[in-house]
Design a protein around this motif. Structure first.
Motif, PDB file in Angstrom:
ATOM      1  N   ALA A 236       0.849  -1.192   0.000  1.00  0.00           N
ATOM      2  CA  ALA A 236       0.000   0.000   0.000  1.00  0.00           C
ATOM      3  C   ALA A 236       0.883   1.239   0.000  1.00  0.00           C
ATOM      4  CB  ALA A 236      -0.923   0.008   1.223  1.00  0.00           C
ATOM      5  N   SER A 237       0.318   2.346  -0.457  1.00  0.00           N
ATOM      6  CA  SER A 237       1.076   3.595  -0.430  1.00  0.00           C
ATOM      7  C   SER A 237       1.194   4.122   0.994  1.00  0.00           C
ATOM      8  CB  SER A 237       0.403   4.638  -1.324  1.00  0.00           C
ATOM      9  OG  SER A 237      -0.943   4.851  -0.916  1.00  0.00           O
ATOM     10  N   THR A 238       0.126   3.958   1.786  1.00  0.00           N
ATOM     11  CA  THR A 238       0.115   4.345   3.191  1.00  0.00           C
ATOM     12  C   THR A 238      -0.519   3.225   3.994  1.00  0.00           C
ATOM     13  OG1 THR A 238      -0.121   6.684   2.615  1.00  0.00           O
ATOM     14  CG2 THR A 238      -0.657   6.049   4.871  1.00  0.00           C
ATOM     15  N   VAL A 239       0.153   2.756   5.024  1.00  0.00           N
ATOM     16  CA  VAL A 239      -0.337   1.632   5.820  1.00  0.00           C
ATOM     17  C   VAL A 239      -1.418   2.104   6.773  1.00  0.00           C
ATOM     18  CG1 VAL A 239       0.307  -0.010   7.608  1.00  0.00           C
ATOM     19  CG2 VAL A 239       1.798   0.320   5.630  1.00  0.00           C
TER      20      VAL A 239
ATOM     21  N   VAL B 212      10.443   0.974   6.244  1.00  0.00           N
ATOM     22  CA  VAL B 212       9.441  -0.048   5.961  1.00  0.00           C
ATOM     23  C   VAL B 212       8.335   0.069   6.999  1.00  0.00           C
ATOM     24  CG1 VAL B 212       8.976  -2.516   5.727  1.00  0.00           C
ATOM     25  CG2 VAL B 212      11.202  -1.596   5.016  1.00  0.00           C
ATOM     26  N   ASP B 213       7.129   0.328   6.538  1.00  0.00           N
ATOM     27  CA  ASP B 213       5.954   0.344   7.414  1.00  0.00           C
ATOM     28  C   ASP B 213       5.194  -0.961   7.223  1.00  0.00           C
ATOM     29  OD1 ASP B 213       6.647   2.885   8.122  1.00  0.00           O
ATOM     30  OD2 ASP B 213       5.077   3.885   6.967  1.00  0.00           O
ATOM     31  N   VAL B 214       4.705  -1.538   8.312  1.00  0.00           N
ATOM     32  CA  VAL B 214       3.945  -2.778   8.229  1.00  0.00           C
ATOM     33  C   VAL B 214       2.965  -2.834   9.396  1.00  0.00           C
ATOM     34  CG1 VAL B 214       5.748  -4.048   9.503  1.00  0.00           C
ATOM     35  CG2 VAL B 214       4.082  -5.292   8.100  1.00  0.00           C
TER      36      VAL B 214
ATOM     37  N   GLU C 272      -1.966  -3.750  17.726  1.00  0.00           N
ATOM     38  CA  GLU C 272      -2.928  -2.655  17.846  1.00  0.00           C
ATOM     39  C   GLU C 272      -2.571  -1.496  16.931  1.00  0.00           C
ATOM     40  OE1 GLU C 272      -5.760  -2.693  19.518  1.00  0.00           O
ATOM     41  OE2 GLU C 272      -5.326  -4.769  20.084  1.00  0.00           O
ATOM     42  N   GLU C 273      -1.281  -1.332  16.659  1.00  0.00           N
ATOM     43  CA  GLU C 273      -0.817  -0.253  15.791  1.00  0.00           C
ATOM     44  C   GLU C 273       0.233  -0.800  14.826  1.00  0.00           C
ATOM     45  OE1 GLU C 273      -0.998   3.909  18.247  1.00  0.00           O
ATOM     46  OE2 GLU C 273       0.613   2.515  18.813  1.00  0.00           O
ATOM     47  N   PRO C 274       0.386  -0.160  13.659  1.00  0.00           N
ATOM     48  CA  PRO C 274       1.468  -0.570  12.751  1.00  0.00           C
ATOM     49  C   PRO C 274       2.826  -0.164  13.294  1.00  0.00           C
ATOM     50  CG  PRO C 274       0.319   1.355  11.886  1.00  0.00           C
ATOM     51  CD  PRO C 274      -0.442   0.925  13.110  1.00  0.00           C
ATOM     52  N   VAL C 275       3.885  -0.706  12.693  1.00  0.00           N
ATOM     53  CA  VAL C 275       5.245  -0.389  13.122  1.00  0.00           C
ATOM     54  C   VAL C 275       6.038   0.135  11.929  1.00  0.00           C
ATOM     55  CG1 VAL C 275       5.262  -2.062  15.007  1.00  0.00           C
ATOM     56  CG2 VAL C 275       6.017  -2.767  12.741  1.00  0.00           C
ATOM     57  N   ARG C 276       7.007   0.970  12.246  1.00  0.00           N
ATOM     58  CA  ARG C 276       7.886   1.571  11.223  1.00  0.00           C
ATOM     59  C   ARG C 276       9.318   1.125  11.485  1.00  0.00           C
ATOM     60  NH1 ARG C 276       6.131   7.161  10.602  1.00  0.00           N
ATOM     61  NH2 ARG C 276       4.785   6.183   9.019  1.00  0.00           N
ATOM     62  N   LEU C 277       9.920   0.475  10.497  1.00  0.00           N
ATOM     63  CA  LEU C 277      11.294   0.000  10.605  1.00  0.00           C
ATOM     64  C   LEU C 277      12.198   0.988   9.889  1.00  0.00           C
ATOM     65  CD1 LEU C 277      10.657  -3.764   9.680  1.00  0.00           C
ATOM     66  CD2 LEU C 277      10.390  -2.651  11.902  1.00  0.00           C
ATOM     67  N   ASP C 278      13.079   1.652  10.638  1.00  0.00           N
ATOM     68  CA  ASP C 278      14.014   2.627  10.067  1.00  0.00           C
ATOM     69  C   ASP C 278      15.378   1.975   9.900  1.00  0.00           C
ATOM     70  OD1 ASP C 278      12.519   4.978   9.651  1.00  0.00           O
ATOM     71  OD2 ASP C 278      12.487   5.358  11.800  1.00  0.00           O
ATOM     72  N   MET C 279      15.882   1.997   8.678  1.00  0.00           N
ATOM     73  CA  MET C 279      17.155   1.370   8.377  1.00  0.00           C
ATOM     74  C   MET C 279      18.269   2.418   8.303  1.00  0.00           C
ATOM     75  SD  MET C 279      16.217  -1.786   8.045  1.00  0.00           S
ATOM     76  CE  MET C 279      17.743  -2.448   7.359  1.00  0.00           C
ATOM     77  N   PHE C 280      19.447   2.023   8.716  1.00  0.00           N
ATOM     78  CA  PHE C 280      20.664   2.810   8.494  1.00  0.00           C
ATOM     79  C   PHE C 280      21.628   1.891   7.762  1.00  0.00           C
ATOM     80  CE2 PHE C 280      24.869   4.480   9.644  1.00  0.00           C
ATOM     81  CZ  PHE C 280      24.705   5.799   9.254  1.00  0.00           C
TER      82      PHE C 280
ATOM     83  N   ILE D  65      12.711   0.784  15.695  1.00  0.00           N
ATOM     84  CA  ILE D  65      11.360   0.278  15.425  1.00  0.00           C
ATOM     85  C   ILE D  65      10.395   1.153  16.216  1.00  0.00           C
ATOM     86  CG2 ILE D  65       9.780  -1.682  15.570  1.00  0.00           C
ATOM     87  CD1 ILE D  65      12.189  -3.536  15.585  1.00  0.00           C
ATOM     88  N   ARG D  66       9.493   1.791  15.516  1.00  0.00           N
ATOM     89  CA  ARG D  66       8.553   2.682  16.179  1.00  0.00           C
ATOM     90  C   ARG D  66       7.120   2.301  15.805  1.00  0.00           C
ATOM     91  NH1 ARG D  66      10.205   8.263  13.917  1.00  0.00           N
ATOM     92  NH2 ARG D  66      10.858   6.931  12.180  1.00  0.00           N
ATOM     93  N   THR D  67       6.239   2.320  16.783  1.00  0.00           N
ATOM     94  CA  THR D  67       4.818   2.203  16.481  1.00  0.00           C
ATOM     95  C   THR D  67       4.300   3.577  16.084  1.00  0.00           C
ATOM     96  OG1 THR D  67       4.275   2.574  18.813  1.00  0.00           O
ATOM     97  CG2 THR D  67       4.495   0.298  18.086  1.00  0.00           C
ATOM     98  N   PHE D  68       3.234   3.599  15.283  1.00  0.00           N
ATOM     99  CA  PHE D  68       2.696   4.893  14.868  1.00  0.00           C
ATOM    100  C   PHE D  68       1.187   4.812  14.671  1.00  0.00           C
ATOM    101  CE2 PHE D  68       3.825   2.735  10.936  1.00  0.00           C
ATOM    102  CZ  PHE D  68       2.767   3.015  10.076  1.00  0.00           C
TER     103      PHE D  68
END
Length: 414
Positions: free
Chosen positions: A153-156, A169-171, A177-185, A192-195
């Motif tokens: 999807a364009s927006t999760v 990567v958002d999934v 209860e909430e999606p998570v955002r995986l930030d890569m370096f 890993i953040r919930t949003f």
């Protein structure tokens, strides 16, 4: 053959009308501990029971397992939200430690209980673990999403969706209860953040995330090969079937879940996911609902089979119902040897939960000279004097307050 067929040892549990049945199940599950199963006659009844059960037993974990929200032999797949909820529940059951004695109730419908499922080892082994500070292969992660039913999807915003934007990567995994955002370096997972899916703003931090499949139809290379072999053995060349072509290429297609038996070497049932000692509680009218469901399923298969014979075409091909659903003999075998209680609102010859039809005050309602609230207050006082607890239920908080004031004016203290 009858002597070899396992026999059910169900017992009736009468005096358990809707509402009290939830309290009765909660008390019994607390007493024995571990896992139990409640089978509702339909989805609406399942929701009502869960609401009542959580009111009486907020301390007991509830795992809900809905049935597919599509008809048997439908050309559509179950919706992503239902598939995600089912896989989250099945994964939790498959990966549960055998020694876990915490009271837990699985609540499902007869349609879901009679539907075959992927094997436990497949469900539990199909996870994906990501931890902050370790390398994460995003290409492998995207392959995991594709094979396990996630939708790009364009927006999760819904469970089962994912989005990839550069090193982010958002999934939205099932069971979260909430999606998570995986930030890569680089190749390292930095955070890993919930949003919040509505605002896309971060709401918290995690150190790891465990992903579970969204679909019961997992398109691993082994499953695809097994599907091709099974399909060809049954129907011959499948080049004219768009579903066969799509699955052969590792692509997902609407309705593919109805071909689940060809993806695995065997299917299991919900009962295989439960300990042998788990008590089973059958909702009132479950057996009638099961028989009606089987008739619906068999009729749908016969319609597809007849259409295939008269009209031809790959679109009308279908697997026999017993390959995906439990016929009566398999249903009885699944319940044989288990502690099964058939709940009923009526007093029966077996165990009794004590529920009885309450006083309706019909006589008082028909007499203009009788004050109904005074009669209710006196009856409640007599019950309290007998050591019983009296509960008044109202539609809204405001109506509850008005009722309490009226009863208080007629001498009932609370």
């Amino acid at each position: 053959m009858d002597a070899l067929t396992p026999k059910r040892g169900d017992q009736d549990l009468g005096g358990a009308p809707e509402g009290l049945d939830a309290l009765t199940v909660a008390d019994r599950l607390r007493a024995v501990g571990g896992m139990g199963l409640f089978v509702a006659r339909d989805y609406a009844r399942m929701g009502e029971f869960v609401q009542a059960f959580r009111f009486f037993a907020g301390d007991i974990e509830v795992i809900e397992l809905p049935a597919w929200d599509c008809l048997p032999y439908d050309r559509l797949s179950p919706t992503a939200s239902v598939s995600a909820e089912r896989m989250a529940s099945l994964t939790k059951l498959a990966c549960r430690e055998p020694a876990d004695s915490r009271p837990t109730l699985v609540v499902t419908t007869v349609a879901a209980a009679t539907q075959r499922t992927p094997p436990r080892e497949v469900t539990c082994g199909a996870g994906f673990e990501a931890k902050v500070g370790l390398d994460l292969d995003t290409v492998a992660l995207e392959r995991y999403f594709a094979a396990n039913g996630y939708l790009r999807a364009s927006t999760v915003s819904e469970r089962g969706e994912f989005a990839v934007r550069g090193g982010v990567v958002d999934v939205f995994p099932p069971g979260f209860e909430e999606p998570v955002r995986l930030d890569m370096f680089g190749s390292e997972l930095e955070s890993i953040r919930t949003f919040d899916p509505a605002t896309q703003r971060s709401t918290g931090q995690r150190t790891s995330v465990s992903l579970a499949p969204v679909s019961e139809a997992l398109l691993t290379p082994e499953a695809i090969s097994r599907f091709r072999t099974g399909y060809l053995n049954l129907f011959g060349a499948g080049g004219d079937d768009p579903l066969y072509v799509a699955v052969s290429e590792g692509a997902r297609r609407q309705g593919m879940e109805h071909w689940l038996p060809l993806l695995y070497d065997r299917l299991e049932t919900l009962f295989d996911y439960l300990p042998d000692a788990a008590p089973v509680f059958l909702d009132n009218q479950v057996e009638a609902s099961r028989a009606e469901r089987w008739t619906l399923t068999a009729d749908a298969y016969e319609a597809r089979r007849d259409a295939s014979q008269t009209k031809g075409g790959a679109a009308n091909r279908a697997l026999p119902p017993q390959r995906l659903y439990l016929p009566e003999a398999d249903w009885n075998s699944a319940l044989a040897g288990r502690t099964v209680r058939r709940l009923s609102p009526f007093a029966a010859g077996g165990e009794d939960a004590g529920g009885r039809l309450g006083r309706s005050f019909s006589a008082e309602r028909s007499q203009d000279s009788v004050n109904l609230f005074e009669a209710v207050a006196k009856h409640a006082q007599s019950l309290k004097a007998a050591g019983k607890r009296v509960l008044f239920a109202s539609w809204t908080e405001g109506s509850s307050e008005r009722l309490a004031a009226m009863l208080s004016d007629h001498g009932l203290e609370h």
